[in-house]
Design an enzyme around this catalytic site. Structure first.
Site, PDB file in Angstrom:
ATOM      1  N   VAL A  56       0.806  -1.216   0.000  1.00  0.00           N
ATOM      2  CA  VAL A  56       0.000   0.000   0.000  1.00  0.00           C
ATOM      3  C   VAL A  56       0.843   1.272   0.000  1.00  0.00           C
ATOM      4  CG1 VAL A  56      -2.008  -1.075   1.084  1.00  0.00           C
ATOM      5  CG2 VAL A  56      -0.246  -0.004   2.525  1.00  0.00           C
ATOM      6  N   ASN A  82      -6.938  -1.592   6.443  1.00  0.00           N
ATOM      7  CA  ASN A  82      -6.453  -2.253   7.650  1.00  0.00           C
ATOM      8  C   ASN A  82      -4.927  -2.364   7.710  1.00  0.00           C
ATOM      9  OD1 ASN A  82      -6.727  -4.303  10.002  1.00  0.00           O
ATOM     10  ND2 ASN A  82      -5.619  -5.453   8.442  1.00  0.00           N
ATOM     11  N   SER A 151      -6.933   3.693  15.669  1.00  0.00           N
ATOM     12  CA  SER A 151      -6.503   3.074  16.920  1.00  0.00           C
ATOM     13  C   SER A 151      -6.793   4.035  18.062  1.00  0.00           C
ATOM     14  CB  SER A 151      -5.003   2.777  16.874  1.00  0.00           C
ATOM     15  OG  SER A 151      -4.498   2.450  18.152  1.00  0.00           O
ATOM     16  N   TYR A 163       3.175   6.180  14.877  1.00  0.00           N
ATOM     17  CA  TYR A 163       1.911   5.442  14.824  1.00  0.00           C
ATOM     18  C   TYR A 163       0.737   6.327  15.229  1.00  0.00           C
ATOM     19  CZ  TYR A 163      -1.168   1.360  15.565  1.00  0.00           C
ATOM     20  OH  TYR A 163      -2.186   0.434  15.517  1.00  0.00           O
ATOM     21  N   ALA A 165       0.510   9.604  15.050  1.00  0.00           N
ATOM     22  CA  ALA A 165       0.255  10.602  14.012  1.00  0.00           C
ATOM     23  C   ALA A 165      -0.547  10.005  12.860  1.00  0.00           C
ATOM     24  CB  ALA A 165       1.574  11.166  13.492  1.00  0.00           C
ATOM     25  N   LYS A 167      -2.492   7.214  12.871  1.00  0.00           N
ATOM     26  CA  LYS A 167      -3.829   6.772  13.266  1.00  0.00           C
ATOM     27  C   LYS A 167      -4.756   7.950  13.566  1.00  0.00           C
ATOM     28  CE  LYS A 167      -3.178   2.358  12.850  1.00  0.00           C
ATOM     29  NZ  LYS A 167      -3.889   1.581  11.787  1.00  0.00           N
TER      30      LYS A 167
END
Length: 253
Positions: A56, A82, A151, A163, A165, A167
């Site tokens: 991705v 996901n 999250s 992570y 930033a 999410k």
């Protein structure tokens, strides 16, 4: 939107929550295109699920995958963003032995943002464009839906600047995309899991797991099925739009 006959892409579908989502969607009668960089584990999904390698973070890969999925499934109705990775680290820390100051590496920042945020954005863009090209939308009708897997870490979590930033941005973009894509009949929303039993979390030290469970009122770590129930709601409820739902057992940092 009804799950039966739904034409849906699931990213990060080789294991963990993504594999569970893909299987449950197929069981419900959806037409599923599953993508992941791990082709070996992707091949373990049932033959009722269409599978193809997908990175991705690579724009060309996203474009090619969405085009293939649309042709294979006879069009597209939804994407579940996901795919995600972790590269945890404190922004700045002191080495206990040497006293040296260490910082979060730019490579770790870029890797997490590339997969967790840029990848989701590329997939949302390409799927939305595909749905828009099909046309046929009438006011009040849902033609498609983007579900971002955010999250509860989006609220801020020690050691996860990259992570967090990414999410947080997925939750914010659910609002942005819902507003931008409304003329095409496309909804956008997000599901924010707490700690979930996946290959990524099973390797945690037991002491750390126990500490987390101690912060969860339901006294357990979540299961992929718990998160699937929220994803199903997000796909099926045509009035759920531009919002993020936490599914964390009441976990608080």
């Amino acid at each position: 939107m009804k799950l039966s006959g739904l034409r849906v892409i699931v990213t990060g579908a080789a294991s963990g929550m993504g594999a569970h989502f893909a299987r449950r969607l197929a069981d419900a009668g959806a037409k599923v295109a599953a993508g992941d960089v791990n082709e070996g584990m992707l091949a373990e999904l049932p033959d009722t699920i269409f599978r193809r390698r997908l990175d991705v973070s690579n724009e060309a890969d996203c474009k090619s995958f969405v085009s293939w999925a649309a042709e294979t499934l006879g069009g597209l109705d939804a994407v579940v963003n996901n795919a995600g990775i972790l590269r945890d680290g404190l922004l700045v820390k002191k080495d206990r032995e040497t006293g040296a100051i260490k910082t979060l590496g730019l490579d770790d920042w870029n890797a997490v943002v590339a997969v967790n945020l840029t990848g989701a954005t590329l997939m949302a863009r390409e799927v939305a464009a595909e749905i828009a090209r099909e046309g046929g939308h009438t006011p009040g009708e849902t033609r498609g839906v983007i579900v971002n897997i955010s999250s509860i870490s989006r609220h801020g979590n020690r050691g996860q600047s990259n992570y967090v930033a990414a999410k947080a941005a997925l939750a914010a973009n659910a609002v942005t995309w819902a507003r931008e894509l409304a003329p095409f009949g496309i909804r956008a929303c997000a599901i924010a899991p707490g700690m979930v039993e996946t290959p990524m979390t099973k390797g945690m030290p037991q002491k750390a797991r126990d500490a987390i469970v101690g912060q969860i009122p339901v006294a357990r770590i979540g299961l992929p099925e718990d998160i699937w129930q929220a994803v199903r709601f997000a796909l099926e409820c045509d009035y759920f739009n531009a919002r993020t739902v936490d599914v964390d057992g009441g976990h608080s940092f």
